[in-house]
Design a protein around this motif. Sequence first.
Motif, PDB file in Angstrom:
ATOM      1  N   THR A   1       0.819  -1.200   0.000  1.00  0.00           N
ATOM      2  CA  THR A   1       0.000   0.000   0.000  1.00  0.00           C
ATOM      3  C   THR A   1       0.854   1.252   0.000  1.00  0.00           C
ATOM      4  O   THR A   1       2.035   1.229   0.343  1.00  0.00           O
ATOM      5  CB  THR A   1      -0.918   0.016   1.230  1.00  0.00           C
ATOM      6  N   ALA A   2       0.224   2.385  -0.347  1.00  0.00           N
ATOM      7  CA  ALA A   2       0.950   3.650  -0.453  1.00  0.00           C
ATOM      8  C   ALA A   2       1.511   4.095   0.882  1.00  0.00           C
ATOM      9  O   ALA A   2       2.436   4.906   0.945  1.00  0.00           O
ATOM     10  CB  ALA A   2       0.028   4.727  -1.017  1.00  0.00           C
ATOM     11  N   ALA A   3       0.968   3.565   1.972  1.00  0.00           N
ATOM     12  CA  ALA A   3       1.454   3.959   3.295  1.00  0.00           C
ATOM     13  C   ALA A   3       2.810   3.351   3.619  1.00  0.00           C
ATOM     14  O   ALA A   3       3.501   3.795   4.526  1.00  0.00           O
ATOM     15  CB  ALA A   3       0.442   3.552   4.368  1.00  0.00           C
ATOM     16  N   GLN A   4       3.199   2.314   2.870  1.00  0.00           N
ATOM     17  CA  GLN A   4       4.475   1.660   3.127  1.00  0.00           C
ATOM     18  C   GLN A   4       5.630   2.543   2.645  1.00  0.00           C
ATOM     19  O   GLN A   4       5.563   3.171   1.589  1.00  0.00           O
ATOM     20  CB  GLN A   4       4.543   0.320   2.406  1.00  0.00           C
ATOM     21  N   THR A   5       6.711   2.582   3.395  1.00  0.00           N
ATOM     22  CA  THR A   5       7.866   3.371   2.977  1.00  0.00           C
ATOM     23  C   THR A   5       8.729   2.622   1.971  1.00  0.00           C
ATOM     24  O   THR A   5       9.350   3.230   1.109  1.00  0.00           O
ATOM     25  CB  THR A   5       8.712   3.752   4.201  1.00  0.00           C
ATOM     26  N   ALA A   6       8.805   1.301   2.081  1.00  0.00           N
ATOM     27  CA  ALA A   6       9.555   0.493   1.125  1.00  0.00           C
ATOM     28  C   ALA A   6       8.555  -0.092   0.131  1.00  0.00           C
ATOM     29  O   ALA A   6       7.942  -1.124   0.374  1.00  0.00           O
ATOM     30  CB  ALA A   6      10.325  -0.614   1.839  1.00  0.00           C
ATOM     31  N   ARG A   7       8.385   0.559  -0.992  1.00  0.00           N
ATOM     32  CA  ARG A   7       7.334   0.202  -1.936  1.00  0.00           C
ATOM     33  C   ARG A   7       7.764  -0.999  -2.782  1.00  0.00           C
ATOM     34  O   ARG A   7       8.881  -1.038  -3.296  1.00  0.00           O
ATOM     35  CB  ARG A   7       7.013   1.392  -2.838  1.00  0.00           C
ATOM     36  N   CYS A   8       6.881  -1.952  -2.943  1.00  0.00           N
ATOM     37  CA  CYS A   8       7.146  -3.148  -3.747  1.00  0.00           C
ATOM     38  C   CYS A   8       5.994  -3.359  -4.714  1.00  0.00           C
ATOM     39  O   CYS A   8       4.829  -3.215  -4.346  1.00  0.00           O
ATOM     40  CB  CYS A   8       7.296  -4.387  -2.867  1.00  0.00           C
ATOM     41  N   LEU A   9       6.320  -3.734  -5.954  1.00  0.00           N
ATOM     42  CA  LEU A   9       5.319  -4.069  -6.965  1.00  0.00           C
ATOM     43  C   LEU A   9       5.838  -5.236  -7.778  1.00  0.00           C
ATOM     44  O   LEU A   9       6.995  -5.242  -8.201  1.00  0.00           O
ATOM     45  CB  LEU A   9       5.048  -2.874  -7.885  1.00  0.00           C
ATOM     46  N   GLU A  10       5.005  -6.246  -7.970  1.00  0.00           N
ATOM     47  CA  GLU A  10       5.383  -7.401  -8.766  1.00  0.00           C
ATOM     48  C   GLU A  10       4.190  -7.817  -9.604  1.00  0.00           C
ATOM     49  O   GLU A  10       3.043  -7.418  -9.347  1.00  0.00           O
ATOM     50  CB  GLU A  10       5.841  -8.557  -7.860  1.00  0.00           C
ATOM     51  N   GLY A  11       4.425  -8.616 -10.624  1.00  0.00           N
ATOM     52  CA  GLY A  11       3.336  -9.063 -11.486  1.00  0.00           C
ATOM     53  C   GLY A  11       3.733 -10.274 -12.301  1.00  0.00           C
ATOM     54  O   GLY A  11       4.921 -10.529 -12.525  1.00  0.00           O
ATOM     55  N   ILE A  12       2.737 -11.022 -12.731  1.00  0.00           N
ATOM     56  CA  ILE A  12       2.944 -12.204 -13.562  1.00  0.00           C
ATOM     57  C   ILE A  12       1.811 -12.311 -14.571  1.00  0.00           C
ATOM     58  O   ILE A  12       0.728 -11.746 -14.383  1.00  0.00           O
ATOM     59  CB  ILE A  12       3.001 -13.503 -12.720  1.00  0.00           C
ATOM     60  N   LEU A  13       2.061 -13.048 -15.636  1.00  0.00           N
ATOM     61  CA  LEU A  13       0.997 -13.382 -16.574  1.00  0.00           C
ATOM     62  C   LEU A  13       0.081 -14.433 -15.956  1.00  0.00           C
ATOM     63  O   LEU A  13       0.513 -15.272 -15.163  1.00  0.00           O
ATOM     64  CB  LEU A  13       1.586 -13.929 -17.877  1.00  0.00           C
ATOM     65  N   LEU A  14      -1.185 -14.402 -16.340  1.00  0.00           N
ATOM     66  CA  LEU A  14      -2.131 -15.446 -15.959  1.00  0.00           C
ATOM     67  C   LEU A  14      -2.246 -16.410 -17.127  1.00  0.00           C
ATOM     68  O   LEU A  14      -2.709 -16.039 -18.207  1.00  0.00           O
ATOM     69  CB  LEU A  14      -3.501 -14.839 -15.631  1.00  0.00           C
ATOM     70  N   THR A  15      -1.799 -17.658 -16.921  1.00  0.00           N
ATOM     71  CA  THR A  15      -1.787 -18.626 -18.013  1.00  0.00           C
ATOM     72  C   THR A  15      -2.426 -19.930 -17.566  1.00  0.00           C
ATOM     73  O   THR A  15      -2.703 -20.143 -16.386  1.00  0.00           O
ATOM     74  CB  THR A  15      -0.353 -18.910 -18.499  1.00  0.00           C
ATOM     75  N   ASP A  16      -2.623 -20.811 -18.540  1.00  0.00           N
ATOM     76  CA  ASP A  16      -3.151 -22.144 -18.255  1.00  0.00           C
ATOM     77  C   ASP A  16      -2.049 -23.197 -18.264  1.00  0.00           C
ATOM     78  O   ASP A  16      -2.319 -24.392 -18.295  1.00  0.00           O
ATOM     79  CB  ASP A  16      -4.241 -22.514 -19.269  1.00  0.00           C
ATOM     80  N   ASP A  17      -0.787 -22.761 -18.211  1.00  0.00           N
ATOM     81  CA  ASP A  17       0.349 -23.689 -18.263  1.00  0.00           C
ATOM     82  C   ASP A  17       0.619 -24.320 -16.900  1.00  0.00           C
ATOM     83  O   ASP A  17       0.497 -23.661 -15.861  1.00  0.00           O
ATOM     84  CB  ASP A  17       1.622 -22.961 -18.708  1.00  0.00           C
ATOM     85  N   THR A  18       1.007 -25.583 -16.907  1.00  0.00           N
ATOM     86  CA  THR A  18       1.530 -26.261 -15.725  1.00  0.00           C
ATOM     87  C   THR A  18       2.787 -27.022 -16.127  1.00  0.00           C
ATOM     88  O   THR A  18       3.033 -27.262 -17.304  1.00  0.00           O
ATOM     89  CB  THR A  18       0.504 -27.242 -15.126  1.00  0.00           C
ATOM     90  N   THR A  19       3.580 -27.415 -15.142  1.00  0.00           N
ATOM     91  CA  THR A  19       4.813 -28.133 -15.416  1.00  0.00           C
ATOM     92  C   THR A  19       5.212 -28.943 -14.195  1.00  0.00           C
ATOM     93  O   THR A  19       4.606 -28.809 -13.128  1.00  0.00           O
ATOM     94  CB  THR A  19       5.944 -27.142 -15.797  1.00  0.00           C
ATOM     95  N   THR A  20       6.221 -29.779 -14.346  1.00  0.00           N
ATOM     96  CA  THR A  20       6.708 -30.575 -13.222  1.00  0.00           C
ATOM     97  C   THR A  20       7.992 -30.023 -12.632  1.00  0.00           C
ATOM     98  O   THR A  20       8.394 -30.419 -11.539  1.00  0.00           O
ATOM     99  CB  THR A  20       6.964 -32.032 -13.662  1.00  0.00           C
ATOM    100  N   THR A  21       8.655 -29.099 -13.350  1.00  0.00           N
ATOM    101  CA  THR A  21       9.907 -28.520 -12.872  1.00  0.00           C
ATOM    102  C   THR A  21       9.887 -27.019 -13.059  1.00  0.00           C
ATOM    103  O   THR A  21       9.551 -26.528 -14.137  1.00  0.00           O
ATOM    104  CB  THR A  21      11.120 -29.112 -13.628  1.00  0.00           C
ATOM    105  N   LEU A  22      10.242 -26.284 -12.022  1.00  0.00           N
ATOM    106  CA  LEU A  22      10.328 -24.833 -12.063  1.00  0.00           C
ATOM    107  C   LEU A  22      11.757 -24.402 -11.755  1.00  0.00           C
ATOM    108  O   LEU A  22      12.403 -24.970 -10.872  1.00  0.00           O
ATOM    109  CB  LEU A  22       9.382 -24.201 -11.041  1.00  0.00           C
ATOM    110  N   TYR A  23      12.223 -23.398 -12.480  1.00  0.00           N
ATOM    111  CA  TYR A  23      13.561 -22.849 -12.253  1.00  0.00           C
ATOM    112  C   TYR A  23      13.437 -21.405 -11.766  1.00  0.00           C
ATOM    113  O   TYR A  23      12.742 -20.594 -12.370  1.00  0.00           O
ATOM    114  CB  TYR A  23      14.385 -22.875 -13.546  1.00  0.00           C
TER     115      TYR A  23
END
Length: 271
Positions: free
Chosen positions: A187-209
């Motif tokens: 939120t804007a009240a936080q002094t250390a601002r963080c923003l992240e994002g990802i695509l929304l997909t229908d993909d799945t897998t057995t291994t993540l890197y």
Amino acid sequence: IASNTTWETELGLVNSSATQTVTGQLKAANDSGQEVTTGISAISLAPRARRQITVGSELSNATQIGSMVFESDSGAIRGYTKFYQNGIYRVAIPAVSSVNTGDLYVTHIASNANWWTGLSLLNTTSQATQVTIDFDNGASRTVSLAANEHTRFTVESLFGGQSQTDIRSAVIRNGNGVIGLELFGNTAAQTARCLEGILLTDDTTTTLYYPHVVSDTTWWTGIVAYNPGASASELSITPYSAAGAASAALTQSLDPGQKYLGTAEQLGLPS
């Protein structure tokens, strides 16, 4: 695309071909799916060339634009979308190159006094559709999308503006022809601002890197792994040093619809 008094959007286009010049059309639409004139149409990219566009600075009618598409006859184009608020935070997300054909997985939701989560959905088809968002706490909400319509909303707005501290993830059902992304930030009240994002997909897998993980006095890293299946999944998470030396693996069982959320420090990575 968000270009207004609060948000700005940067587009990046890269021609990955080493030999071929690529020409394409950059088209814009408003949230209702109607074409918006921008003053830019044809774009030519030499081999390995990159074009960066700040929507609010270079395109006309920027505040009307809800989504954009770059169309060419080449498969060599790569791209990203970068959302930001000047002096506060910014995040880059890969451009979408293929349309979903099944359920979309919202792997991480943070909705509390410190964090918000926003979703952006675009119906790429010429037919109206209705998606159902099934949250991991059993709650469910429906969102209707007209042909080519774009909509954006926060998770909180689906619940009367109230934070949903017991929601951690979700599945968007009937996502055929729908593309989307999610942003989560503090939120804007936080002094250390963080923003992240990802695509929304229908993909799945057995291994993540996870190619870059850091934990020191300045930086922290959080990782998420989500089980969208109908049966339990056994995770084995192996940390590596920068030199490639493996540490003892962390094992975790995930029930259907459950996610693992951990930090580099919890994984035992060296500072």
